[in-house]
Design a protein around this motif. Sequence first.
Motif, PDB file in Angstrom:
ATOM      1  N   LYS A   1      49.949  40.830  43.337  1.00 24.39           N
ATOM      2  CA  LYS A   1      49.585  40.387  41.999  1.00 24.39           C
ATOM      3  C   LYS A   1      48.929  39.012  42.068  1.00 24.39           C
ATOM      4  N   ILE A   2      47.764  38.889  41.464  1.00 23.71           N
ATOM      5  CA  ILE A   2      46.998  37.646  41.494  1.00 23.71           C
ATOM      6  C   ILE A   2      46.927  37.072  40.085  1.00 23.71           C
ATOM      7  N   VAL A   3      47.261  35.799  39.961  1.00 17.25           N
ATOM      8  CA  VAL A   3      47.191  35.111  38.676  1.00 17.25           C
ATOM      9  C   VAL A   3      46.266  33.920  38.830  1.00 17.25           C
ATOM     10  N   VAL A   4      45.198  33.899  38.047  1.00 16.21           N
ATOM     11  CA  VAL A   4      44.225  32.819  38.077  1.00 16.21           C
ATOM     12  C   VAL A   4      44.474  31.933  36.872  1.00 16.21           C
ATOM     13  N   ALA A   5      44.751  30.667  37.120  1.00 16.25           N
ATOM     14  CA  ALA A   5      45.024  29.720  36.039  1.00 16.25           C
ATOM     15  C   ALA A   5      44.200  28.463  36.243  1.00 16.25           C
ATOM     16  N   SER A   6      43.442  28.075  35.229  1.00 17.36           N
ATOM     17  CA  SER A   6      42.648  26.851  35.290  1.00 17.36           C
ATOM     18  C   SER A   6      42.358  26.386  33.875  1.00 17.36           C
TER      19      SER A   6
ATOM     20  N   ILE B   1      35.094  29.311  39.398  1.00 20.04           N
ATOM     21  CA  ILE B   1      34.766  30.734  39.502  1.00 20.04           C
ATOM     22  C   ILE B   1      34.496  31.115  40.954  1.00 20.04           C
ATOM     23  N   LEU B   2      33.684  30.327  41.648  1.00 19.75           N
ATOM     24  CA  LEU B   2      33.384  30.633  43.040  1.00 19.75           C
ATOM     25  C   LEU B   2      34.637  30.548  43.909  1.00 19.75           C
ATOM     26  N   SER B   3      35.479  29.546  43.663  1.00 17.24           N
ATOM     27  CA  SER B   3      36.696  29.382  44.460  1.00 17.24           C
ATOM     28  C   SER B   3      37.604  30.598  44.334  1.00 17.24           C
ATOM     29  N   ASN B   4      37.766  31.120  43.148  1.00 18.18           N
ATOM     30  CA  ASN B   4      38.660  32.260  42.939  1.00 18.18           C
ATOM     31  C   ASN B   4      38.054  33.561  43.438  1.00 18.18           C
ATOM     32  N   VAL B   5      36.752  33.744  43.241  1.00 24.95           N
ATOM     33  CA  VAL B   5      36.113  34.976  43.707  1.00 24.95           C
ATOM     34  C   VAL B   5      36.128  35.041  45.232  1.00 24.95           C
ATOM     35  N   ALA B   6      35.856  33.915  45.898  1.00 25.29           N
ATOM     36  CA  ALA B   6      35.781  33.899  47.354  1.00 25.29           C
ATOM     37  C   ALA B   6      37.157  33.954  48.012  1.00 25.29           C
TER      38      ALA B   6
ATOM     39  N   LEU C   1      37.616  47.857  49.545  1.00 30.85           N
ATOM     40  CA  LEU C   1      38.141  48.946  48.732  1.00 30.85           C
ATOM     41  C   LEU C   1      38.154  48.595  47.252  1.00 30.85           C
ATOM     42  N   LEU C   2      38.118  47.291  46.950  1.00 29.10           N
ATOM     43  CA  LEU C   2      38.124  46.838  45.557  1.00 29.10           C
ATOM     44  C   LEU C   2      36.725  46.456  45.085  1.00 29.10           C
ATOM     45  N   SER C   3      35.702  46.980  45.720  1.00 31.89           N
ATOM     46  CA  SER C   3      34.331  46.610  45.375  1.00 31.89           C
ATOM     47  C   SER C   3      34.003  46.781  43.897  1.00 31.89           C
ATOM     48  N   PRO C   4      34.416  47.884  43.233  1.00 32.41           N
ATOM     49  CA  PRO C   4      34.079  48.016  41.812  1.00 32.41           C
ATOM     50  C   PRO C   4      34.666  46.903  40.946  1.00 32.41           C
ATOM     51  N   ILE C   5      35.773  46.308  41.384  1.00 36.52           N
ATOM     52  CA  ILE C   5      36.424  45.254  40.607  1.00 36.52           C
ATOM     53  C   ILE C   5      35.855  43.888  40.967  1.00 36.52           C
ATOM     54  N   LEU C   6      35.713  43.621  42.252  1.00 33.68           N
ATOM     55  CA  LEU C   6      35.271  42.303  42.694  1.00 33.68           C
ATOM     56  C   LEU C   6      33.815  42.039  42.343  1.00 33.68           C
ATOM     57  N   ILE C   7      33.001  43.101  42.218  1.00 34.98           N
ATOM     58  CA  ILE C   7      31.589  42.888  41.913  1.00 34.98           C
ATOM     59  C   ILE C   7      31.421  42.263  40.539  1.00 34.98           C
ATOM     60  N   LEU C   8      32.365  42.493  39.630  1.00 38.61           N
ATOM     61  CA  LEU C   8      32.282  41.892  38.298  1.00 38.61           C
ATOM     62  C   LEU C   8      32.429  40.381  38.380  1.00 38.61           C
ATOM     63  N   GLY C   9      33.364  39.896  39.197  1.00 38.52           N
ATOM     64  CA  GLY C   9      33.527  38.456  39.356  1.00 38.52           C
ATOM     65  C   GLY C   9      32.303  37.813  39.984  1.00 38.52           C
ATOM     66  N   ARG C  10      31.694  38.485  40.951  1.00 31.44           N
ATOM     67  CA  ARG C  10      30.491  37.945  41.578  1.00 31.44           C
ATOM     68  C   ARG C  10      29.335  37.889  40.590  1.00 31.44           C
ATOM     69  N   GLN C  11      29.251  38.882  39.717  1.00 32.47           N
ATOM     70  CA  GLN C  11      28.187  38.884  38.718  1.00 32.47           C
ATOM     71  C   GLN C  11      28.340  37.723  37.742  1.00 32.47           C
ATOM     72  N   ILE C  12      29.573  37.379  37.402  1.00 37.41           N
ATOM     73  CA  ILE C  12      29.792  36.233  36.512  1.00 37.41           C
ATOM     74  C   ILE C  12      29.321  34.952  37.179  1.00 37.41           C
ATOM     75  N   PHE C  13      29.633  34.791  38.459  1.00 35.93           N
ATOM     76  CA  PHE C  13      29.177  33.592  39.168  1.00 35.93           C
ATOM     77  C   PHE C  13      27.654  33.563  39.252  1.00 35.93           C
ATOM     78  N   GLN C  14      27.031  34.714  39.491  1.00 33.69           N
ATOM     79  CA  GLN C  14      25.571  34.742  39.581  1.00 33.69           C
ATOM     80  C   GLN C  14      24.930  34.363  38.247  1.00 33.69           C
ATOM     81  N   ARG C  15      25.556  34.746  37.147  1.00 36.36           N
ATOM     82  CA  ARG C  15      25.023  34.362  35.839  1.00 36.36           C
ATOM     83  C   ARG C  15      25.107  32.851  35.649  1.00 36.36           C
ATOM     84  N   CYS C  16      26.148  32.233  36.181  1.00 34.00           N
ATOM     85  CA  CYS C  16      26.240  30.768  36.123  1.00 34.00           C
ATOM     86  C   CYS C  16      25.103  30.125  36.905  1.00 34.00           C
TER      87      CYS C  16
END
Length: 322
Positions: free
Chosen positions: A14-19, A27-32, A40-55
């Motif tokens: 279980k991962i909890v991100v708090a900031s 965003i980059l620190s948590n995604v990386a 195996l979690l590519s469908p989930i992790l790609i969403l976080g990478r897309q948010i960073f790319q939008r930044c």
Amino acid sequence: IRWDVVLDTFQYVKIVVASLVICKRVILSNVASLFDPLALLSPILILGRQIFQRCVRLGLEWDEPVPAELRELWSRWSESLARLESLSFPRCIVPPGYESAEAELHHFCDGSLSAYGVCSYLRLQVGDSVFVSLVCARARLVPLNVLTVPRVELCGAKMATDAEEVLRRDLDLDLRTSTYWCDSQVVLAYINSEAGRFKPFASNRVSSIRSRSDPSQWRYIPTDLNAADVVTKGCLPEDVPASWFHGPEFLSLPRHRWSEFAPNLVIPDVSGDDGEVRRSVAVHTVAPSPVTPSSVHPLDKLLSHYSDYSRLLRAVSWLRRV
């Protein structure tokens, strides 16, 4: 990631991100920091990478708070990481009873304007019994310089051949000929053509694909059956489809029934108007009339014999001296 020794499955802690402040650095620190070696979690992790790319696309500074829209997307995605415990993947890809099974790899590739990727499945068959499991996956963001959809799809196809090369080297199995599945008829037409027909971008990738696979190994699959479609779109943990874990349902059926779901289409040749086709340039030449030796002026002989002015000058000097 953890190994459940009782169920013999891979699970995720279980991962909890708090900031307090959501910025590009956070965003980059948590995604990386997410460890997923088999992707195996590519469908989930790609969403976080897309948010960073939008930044990055917005040109935000590292510690500058993100806009409200991105902050809402980040909050929804980071909260979903706490639900990763609901996902589990079998560690053993060759279960008991399938040690002598016919083994083959199936690679599904896909691409969109935001991401492209591949997911690879191992299919084991003993008689009429079939077992299919997800082996690994890969996903990448599309670069900031916008690519056309066929180019992105072609990058996904090349990634599939990369995965094939790695798995054949690392899996201690007697694998049969692999099958590649793609939902882009344009890319399949590229692969069926010679690499020299295309511009450098497409030519390099088609050449790499054809050097590692045969065009007969590539088959068309409708988009709604393409298991890699979820990689390019992304989803939250609770929305991961069942096809992600064991591939499309038709893989569990006998081979002769696959055409009911993924028909063998006749892929047309690449049109000459395609943007990736190298344009041929027609050059018209006029052959000069033959010249008899007697009509050639001595000065013309000297000019045609020497291509360097200093050598020509030296030769004329010696001629004048004689």
